[in-house]
Write a protein that holds these residues in place. Structure first.
Motif, PDB file in Angstrom:
ATOM      1  N   LYS A 324       0.831  -1.204   0.000  1.00  0.00           N
ATOM      2  CA  LYS A 324       0.000   0.000   0.000  1.00  0.00           C
ATOM      3  C   LYS A 324       0.870   1.261   0.000  1.00  0.00           C
ATOM      4  CE  LYS A 324      -3.722  -2.269   2.596  1.00  0.00           C
ATOM      5  NZ  LYS A 324      -4.464  -2.281   3.895  1.00  0.00           N
ATOM      6  N   LEU A 325       1.956   1.213   0.749  1.00  0.00           N
ATOM      7  CA  LEU A 325       2.863   2.362   0.781  1.00  0.00           C
ATOM      8  C   LEU A 325       3.475   2.611  -0.583  1.00  0.00           C
ATOM      9  CD1 LEU A 325       4.644   1.733   4.192  1.00  0.00           C
ATOM     10  CD2 LEU A 325       3.217   3.701   3.619  1.00  0.00           C
ATOM     11  N   ARG A 326       3.821   1.545  -1.273  1.00  0.00           N
ATOM     12  CA  ARG A 326       4.423   1.707  -2.598  1.00  0.00           C
ATOM     13  C   ARG A 326       3.420   2.324  -3.574  1.00  0.00           C
ATOM     14  NH1 ARG A 326       7.899   3.474  -5.843  1.00  0.00           N
ATOM     15  NH2 ARG A 326       8.250   2.286  -7.749  1.00  0.00           N
ATOM     16  N   LYS A 327       2.160   1.918  -3.494  1.00  0.00           N
ATOM     17  CA  LYS A 327       1.145   2.507  -4.368  1.00  0.00           C
ATOM     18  C   LYS A 327       0.988   4.002  -4.097  1.00  0.00           C
ATOM     19  CE  LYS A 327      -1.537  -1.759  -4.977  1.00  0.00           C
ATOM     20  NZ  LYS A 327      -2.804  -2.466  -4.661  1.00  0.00           N
ATOM     21  N   LYS A 328       0.974   4.368  -2.811  1.00  0.00           N
ATOM     22  CA  LYS A 328       0.877   5.791  -2.487  1.00  0.00           C
ATOM     23  C   LYS A 328       2.114   6.536  -2.974  1.00  0.00           C
ATOM     24  CE  LYS A 328       0.682   9.200   1.216  1.00  0.00           C
ATOM     25  NZ  LYS A 328       0.547   9.480   2.668  1.00  0.00           N
TER      26      LYS A 328
END
Length: 418
Positions: A324-328
């Motif tokens: 999720k952090l990578r997508k953000k």
């Protein structure tokens, strides 16, 4: 996308990870206002959990003394194991392939003891031309230690004339011409200066095709991109934890050793008692019996206070979920890129790749005909970024604690300075 404060605030309002910003201590100016901190690529911010986690170990040290090794709330003997699972998930490895120990360059030397195995005819090492200086110093010293001249033994993978980024086809050409002389490819996974993220799997397959060992420095990769180390098949990797992993200045590093090397007793290694069989470690009179996996490369009992800080940070990562952090991160850095292009200022040149798969969160902004004074003026506006000679400002919006509004405000202030 829109170049307005309202749009940035709307993005923040819709961000499912926005509350993690409150998990960090944000630097403030003398009036108590939050600074715009975009320097997590040099030193990550302190999670609020850090003081609590370190205080717990201080309390147990005071309460138990040496018995804290077994009686502390988080016993010190196996403490490094508390970090392994989350760290392995972040770098895409099996837990047995990962250990937190020492510092980055120490780990790099330990890995080269095992995986740089030169012969009179196959001894050269490839690094990217603008590798972080410590990596270059380390490989040069290894070449000298083995009796080779770095001017001959060190091969630099360079960008083409007039370009800022390394091309994979040029690395292929180097290997086609000199692969039978190359013993090790040691590449920074994400270049500290340009922000370019290299194709790790393709590099690994290329190196192995020519019978070379392959290792990566993830100092600017761990906690930033998804290296998928096990799938990549690299022989080893090393990283620090104080940048994107937010563990505090000079904190411990990490190490990956692929599982195919886990039980290879033919590998050279420098050894220490913490890499010895846990069942007989304290007997003190046994010959060295290496632990299986990455743990077997440990030397000394670890500094618990540093590991407590790492554990606090990894708890935040585990809560957020790295995918999720990578997508953000892709969205946040994409917004920064959009705003910079929207300025339509010929003085700005982004040297970082525009393809999100070829970069992490950092953008390296080249300022034509500028010098460090420009960066000093930007700092005085309340922006914390960093300057790299001769003409680059590195900006890294970290998805755990940076907001879309941070990015918008940074560009507004840069515009005024320019």
């Amino acid at each position: 996308m829109q170049h307005t404060l309202q749009f940035a605030q709307q993005c923040d309002a819709e961000d499912p990870l926005k509350h993690f910003r409150e998990e960090f201590l944000l630097p403030k100016d003398t009036q108590g206002n939050n600074l715009i901190y975009l320097c997590g690529n040099s030193l990550g911010l302190q999670p609020k959990l850090t003081q609590e986690y370190i205080q717990q170990e201080l309390n147990d040290w005071a309460k138990h003394g040496v018995e804290g090794h077994t009686d502390a709330e988080n016993p010190w003997l196996p403490y490094h194991e508390f970090l392994t699972e989350t760290m392995a998930s972040i770098v895409g490895a099996k837990p047995s392939e990962v250990v937190m120990m020492n510092t980055l360059t120490t780990n790099l030397h330990l890995m080269m003891v095992s995986f740089y195995q030169p012969t009179p005819s196959k001894y050269k090492i490839i690094v990217e031309s603008d590798a972080f200086p410590s990596d270059k110093y380390a490989v040069e010293s290894q070449l000298k230690f083995h009796g080779f001249d770095p001017s001959d033994g060190l091969i630099l993978w360079k960008p083409r004339a007039g370009e800022d980024l390394c091309r994979f086809e040029d690395l292929e050409q180097i290997m086609a011409e000199q692969g039978d002389q190359v013993a090790l490819l040691m590449i920074g996974s994400t270049n500290y200066y340009s922000g370019q993220h290299f194709p790790l799997k393709k590099i690994t397959e290329l190196g192995h095709k020519y019978g070379c060992k392959v290792g990566f420095d993830l100092a600017h990769g761990a906690g930033n991109i998804e290296p998928k180390l096990h799938e990549t098949g690299a022989d080893f990797a090393v990283w620090c934890s104080y940048k994107y992993l937010n563990s505090g200045p000079g904190s411990l590093g990490g190490c990956f050793v692929h599982e195919r090397h886990a039980n290879n007793d033919k590998l050279n290694r420098f050894t220490g008692w913490w890499g010895h069989n846990k069942e007989t470690r304290f007997n003190m009179r046994h010959e060295f019996d290496a632990l299986q996996g990455a743990e077997g490369w440990q030397l000394s009992n670890p500094p618990i206070l540093s590991m407590a800080a790492i554990r606090a940070s990894l708890a935040v990562f585990a809560d957020a979920g790295f995918n999720k952090l990578r997508k953000k991160s892709i969205k946040l850095t994409g917004y920064l890129e959009f705003l910079l292009h929207d300025l339509e200022n010929d003085a700005i040149n982004i040297i970082t790749p525009s393809n999100p798969e070829e970069r992490g969160c950092q953008l390296s902004i080249q300022l034509k005909s500028a010098n460090k004074e420009t960066h000093t003026k930007l700092t005085k506006t309340g922006v914390i970024s960093d300057w790299r000679e001769p003409d680059v400002i590195r900006v890294a919006p970290a998805p755990l604690y940076n907001s879309f509004e941070d990015v918008f405000e940074f560009v507004q202030r840069l515009k005024k300075v320019l």
